[in-house]
Design a protein around this motif. Structure first.
Motif, PDB file in Angstrom:
ATOM      1  N   THR A 208      21.120  65.924  28.021  1.00 46.99           N
ATOM      2  CA  THR A 208      22.345  66.254  27.270  1.00 46.99           C
ATOM      3  C   THR A 208      23.037  67.495  27.841  1.00 46.99           C
ATOM      4  OG1 THR A 208      21.028  67.425  25.591  1.00 46.99           O
ATOM      5  CG2 THR A 208      21.627  65.142  25.111  1.00 46.99           C
ATOM      6  N   PHE A 282      21.023  56.670  28.080  1.00 48.58           N
ATOM      7  CA  PHE A 282      21.970  57.712  27.671  1.00 48.58           C
ATOM      8  C   PHE A 282      23.374  57.364  28.148  1.00 48.58           C
ATOM      9  CE2 PHE A 282      24.471  61.505  28.408  1.00 48.58           C
ATOM     10  CZ  PHE A 282      24.357  62.141  27.182  1.00 48.58           C
ATOM     11  N   ASN A 285      24.934  54.498  26.166  1.00 48.99           N
ATOM     12  CA  ASN A 285      25.253  54.803  24.775  1.00 48.99           C
ATOM     13  C   ASN A 285      26.395  55.774  24.604  1.00 48.99           C
ATOM     14  OD1 ASN A 285      23.525  53.709  22.474  1.00 48.99           O
ATOM     15  ND2 ASN A 285      22.090  53.943  24.173  1.00 48.99           N
ATOM     16  N   THR A 286      26.579  56.623  25.595  1.00 48.53           N
ATOM     17  CA  THR A 286      27.588  57.676  25.419  1.00 48.53           C
ATOM     18  C   THR A 286      28.790  57.484  26.332  1.00 48.53           C
ATOM     19  OG1 THR A 286      26.561  59.032  27.121  1.00 48.53           O
ATOM     20  CG2 THR A 286      25.769  59.359  24.870  1.00 48.53           C
ATOM     21  N   ASN A 325      18.675  53.836  21.120  1.00 56.28           N
ATOM     22  CA  ASN A 325      20.113  54.134  21.041  1.00 56.28           C
ATOM     23  C   ASN A 325      20.394  55.258  20.039  1.00 56.28           C
ATOM     24  OD1 ASN A 325      20.295  52.028  22.759  1.00 56.28           O
ATOM     25  ND2 ASN A 325      21.322  50.612  21.343  1.00 56.28           N
ATOM     26  N   THR A 329      22.256  58.752  20.956  1.00 53.31           N
ATOM     27  CA  THR A 329      23.542  59.127  20.346  1.00 53.31           C
ATOM     28  C   THR A 329      23.389  60.384  19.478  1.00 53.31           C
ATOM     29  OG1 THR A 329      23.125  57.408  18.719  1.00 53.31           O
ATOM     30  CG2 THR A 329      24.737  56.893  20.364  1.00 53.31           C
ATOM     31  N   TRP A 332      23.125  63.442  21.693  1.00 51.05           N
ATOM     32  CA  TRP A 332      24.429  63.754  22.294  1.00 51.05           C
ATOM     33  C   TRP A 332      25.364  64.412  21.279  1.00 51.05           C
ATOM     34  CZ3 TRP A 332      26.752  65.520  26.058  1.00 51.05           C
ATOM     35  CH2 TRP A 332      28.065  65.240  26.410  1.00 51.05           C
ATOM     36  N   LYS A 333      25.344  63.899  20.049  1.00 51.23           N
ATOM     37  CA  LYS A 333      26.161  64.496  18.982  1.00 51.23           C
ATOM     38  C   LYS A 333      25.765  65.957  18.770  1.00 51.23           C
ATOM     39  CE  LYS A 333      27.315  62.846  14.715  1.00 51.23           C
ATOM     40  NZ  LYS A 333      26.991  62.093  13.487  1.00 51.23           N
ATOM     41  N   GLN A 336      26.919  68.223  21.584  1.00 51.32           N
ATOM     42  CA  GLN A 336      28.353  68.529  21.486  1.00 51.32           C
ATOM     43  C   GLN A 336      28.610  69.551  20.391  1.00 51.32           C
ATOM     44  OE1 GLN A 336      29.188  64.226  21.305  1.00 51.32           O
ATOM     45  NE2 GLN A 336      30.851  64.673  22.705  1.00 51.32           N
TER      46      GLN A 336
END
Ligand code: UD1
Length: 353
Positions: A208, A282, A285-286, A325, A329, A332-333, A336
């Protein structure tokens, strides 16, 4: 009355998610964390999710008197979930004494307090690393333990042996050793997640942080292993599934469902995926492409391991709910969400609003 559980390492990645799960399942929690490798801000995330204030004792568990004082002050402690430990495989190869000193003396101090204060329910944060490089995968709890591949792994093997000896000598204390595979992902609220204090060592945060640009590239540690695509194989387990296993383990021993007083369970998804497959998952999914290259093997790495999780399913009633998945996700969220964090050490400065 709610049962009080002491969670050591409560500000850490697994500790914070476990506190949430324990509270959601009717336990009361206090934490002991000196934040040597975590941020106090993580407990603020826990408080936001649960609506409960969490008392944290900022003590060094390697100091017996400080550790003992927590038990003295909280006569009602019903069980302990012990996470506090160092966990970087590579660092442990370079600084073995740091790992022996920190991981074993803190465990010993906590165990001395269990005996002295007659706290009879104990969950230990173990690891699949206790199997070393296994001859056969998936591993069951009966798979023979090979030599640990790193000093970190050795501290988990020795920790388990210490707990087995205590259980043999003191039948009143019920212990569960949860052998985690590779925890990843973040809480669905995105209020807590993995927060490496320094350059991340584990695959998921490296992925990430590379995706968001904090790291320039992801180095795949070896593509010449005897595996289908040449990279290592691991078992990624969503952090919330892992956290819930601790609640179920405590329920199991508190309700006296255990046949013996020292139990070990594999907590993994049961599916092995390679490092290359994790990268692909990754990206798919992103929609973010990862800049990666192949590097040397990392000393201390196990070639391939994943869990047979049947025992935890049958005896604890545990089953993973989240998919690969979901792991990618949510991780990654979270990345961010924390991207503007000025320093990884002080999540407080960032304000969890
Ligand atoms: C190990 C333990 C695990 C423990 C964890 C704590 C084993 C088998 N597992 O996880 O139980 O919870 O330490 O930290 O000992 N990788 C790269 N590039 C990177 C980072 C990682 O290629 O930048 C690869 C590694 O070589 C490895 C895989 O990704 O093959 C997973 O590595 P990592 O996330 O560090 O966890 P383990 O070392 O498997």
């Amino acid at each position: 009355m709610k049962k009080l559980i002491l969670v050591t390492g409560g500000s850490g990645y697994i500790g914070s998610h476990t506190i949430v799960d324990l509270i959601e399942n009717g336990y009361e929690v206090i934490s002991a964390d000196n934040n040597s490798r975590s941020t106090p801000g993580m407990l603020e995330g826990v408080e936001k999710i649960t609506g409960k204030k969490i008392k944290n004792y900022k003590v060094d568990l390697c100091n017996f008197d400080e550790t003992r004082a927590i038990f003295e002050e909280n006569e009602m402690i019903y069980g302990v979930v012990h996470f506090a430990a160092y966990k970087a495989v590579g660092e442990s190869v370079e600084k073995p004494m740091l790992y022996f000193q920190n991981n074993l003396s803190s465990l010993m101090n906590v165990m001395r307090c269990l005996e002295e204060f007659q706290v009879n329910n104990f969950v230990f944060s173990s690891s699949c690393t206790v199997y070393g490089n296994p001859d056969h995968i998936p591993v069951t709890e009966e798979t023979p333990k090979k030599n640990a591949a790193s000093p970190y792994g050795l501290t988990k093997q020795m920790g388990e042996q210490m707990i087995e000896s205590m259980a043999h000598a003191n039948k009143n204390i019920n212990s569960v050793m949860l052998r985690y595979f590779n925890p990843a992902g973040a809480h669905p609220s995105t209020l807590i997640g993995e927060l490496p204090i320094d350059k991340p060592q584990n695959l998921a945060p490296v992925i990430t942080q590379t995706a968001i640009g904090k790291l320039n590239e992801l180095v795949v540690f070896g593509n010449d292993y005897p595996t289908p695509d040449g990279s290592c194989i691991r078992d990624l387990i969503h952090i919330c599934d892992l956290a819930h296993a601790h609640t179920l383990a405590l329920n199991h021993i508190i309700e006296n469902k255990n046949k013996n007083n020292c139990l070990a369970y594999n907590i993994g998804s049961g599916t092995g995926i390679s490092v290359f497959q994790a990268i692909k998952a990754f990206e798919e999914n992103t929609g973010v492409k990862l800049n990666y290259r192949i590097g040397n093997r990392r000393p201390g790495d196990v070639i391939a391991i994943y869990a047979d999780n049947e025992k935890a399913r049958l005896e604890l009633g545990w089953a993973p709910k989240y998919t690969l998945n979901d792991i990618m996700t949510s991780a990654w969220k979270w990345e961010q969400y924390i991207k503007d964090l000025p320093t990884h050490l002080d999540l407080r400065a960032f304000r969890l609003n």
